[in-house]
Design an enzyme around this catalytic site. Structure first.
Site, PDB file in Angstrom:
ATOM      1  CG  ASN A  34      -0.234   0.015   2.510  1.00  0.00           C
ATOM      2  OD1 ASN A  34       0.425   1.000   2.844  1.00  0.00           O
ATOM      3  ND2 ASN A  34      -0.314  -1.084   3.265  1.00  0.00           N
ATOM      4  NE  ARG A  35      -0.780   6.116  -3.565  1.00  0.00           N
ATOM      5  CZ  ARG A  35      -1.528   7.052  -4.121  1.00  0.00           C
ATOM      6  NH1 ARG A  35      -2.766   6.769  -4.459  1.00  0.00           N
ATOM      7  NH2 ARG A  35      -1.048   8.255  -4.302  1.00  0.00           N
TER       8      ARG A  35
END
Ligand code: CTP
Ligand code: CA
Length: 232
Positions: A34-35
């Protein structure tokens, strides 16, 4: 009140902070991730040290320098993060789950690199749900009197506003405090600043205006101290 001269109001407290984002292997070279940059968790760790706390930072896949004076434990997967957080939480007064934890992982990660076929076919990757570290910490406290803080990245949808989703999540996970961020493509991830609402178990809600993540971190520690004096 400047930080340099401020009272060490977290002195005597051991706090555990998770930061970054977990990665779940698909094969030896690929993962689901994820970011999350880890900036908010690192800001929480650095501000807690500055205020006199003993700090354990469980860092998942971050590329940030270790904050001075912090005990850093590096992890990759959700299983590793869960083990590290729970071990550190055994003698912690406060646990803050700022990490973006992968909700799902591949059920059977491949032991060797997955090769593509000569036709245009593609493999299907079956996912299973990960354990929910925050819900476990909230509903069965590792240590009596431990303060458990979660984060929620929410968007509004057909079922409610981002804030309504945050209120529901605070109750669902049984946590003392939930920091709710509104997210979107251009909001929060990787930025140096973010806005939030702090939702406490007594129903009080404290909006925190857009500003540096260090400022949000300090407001979170202020709120943690208020929550703890109410329940001690
Ligand atoms: N969290 C966790 N373990 C998981 C997933 C999330 O401990 N397996 C924690 C995060 O660290 C965060 C909080 O739960 O503090 C909320 O994360 P978020 O992704 O916003 O919500 P979820 O509970 O995963 O719900 P959903 O993504 O389905 O909205
Ligand atoms: Ca999630």
């Amino acid at each position: 009140l400047t930080r340099g001269t401020a009272a060490a109001d977290l002195a005597g407290l051991h706090v555990v902070v998770s930061a970054g984002g977990t990665r779940e292997p698909i094969d030896p070279v690929r993962y689901i991730g994820n970011r999350s940059s880890g900036k908010q968790g690192y800001a929480l760790a650095a501000t807690a040290v500055a205020r006199g706390a003993r700090v354990t930072l469980v860092a998942a896949n971050t590329s940030l320098p270790d904050p001075a004076g912090v005990d850093v434990v590096r992890v990759a997967t959700t299983a590793q993060l869960r083990d590290a957080v729970r071990a550190a939480a055994r003698n912690a007064d406060v646990v803050v789950m700022a990490a973006a934890v992968a909700d799902f992982r591949p059920a059977e990660p491949a032991e060797s690199k997955i090769k593509k076929a000569d036709d245009s076919s593609a493999p299907e990757i079956r996912l299973v749900q990960n354990p929910h570290v925050l819900r476990e910490l909230g509903h069965s406290r590792i240590r009596p009197g431990q303060t458990v803080v979660g984060f929620a990245a929410e968007t509004g949808d057909a079922h409610g506003t981002w804030l309504e989703h945050g209120r529901a999540k605070r109750a669902k996970y049984g946590v003392d405090l939930l920091v709710v961020n509104e997210v979107g493509v251009d909001l929060t991830f990787g930025a140096d600043h973010s806005a939030a609402v702090l939702i406490s178990a007594d129903g009080s809600e404290e909006p925190v205006g857009d500003g540096p993540k260090e400022r949000l971190a300090d407001v979170i520690w202020d709120r943690v101290l208020k929550v703890r004096t109410r329940t001690d």
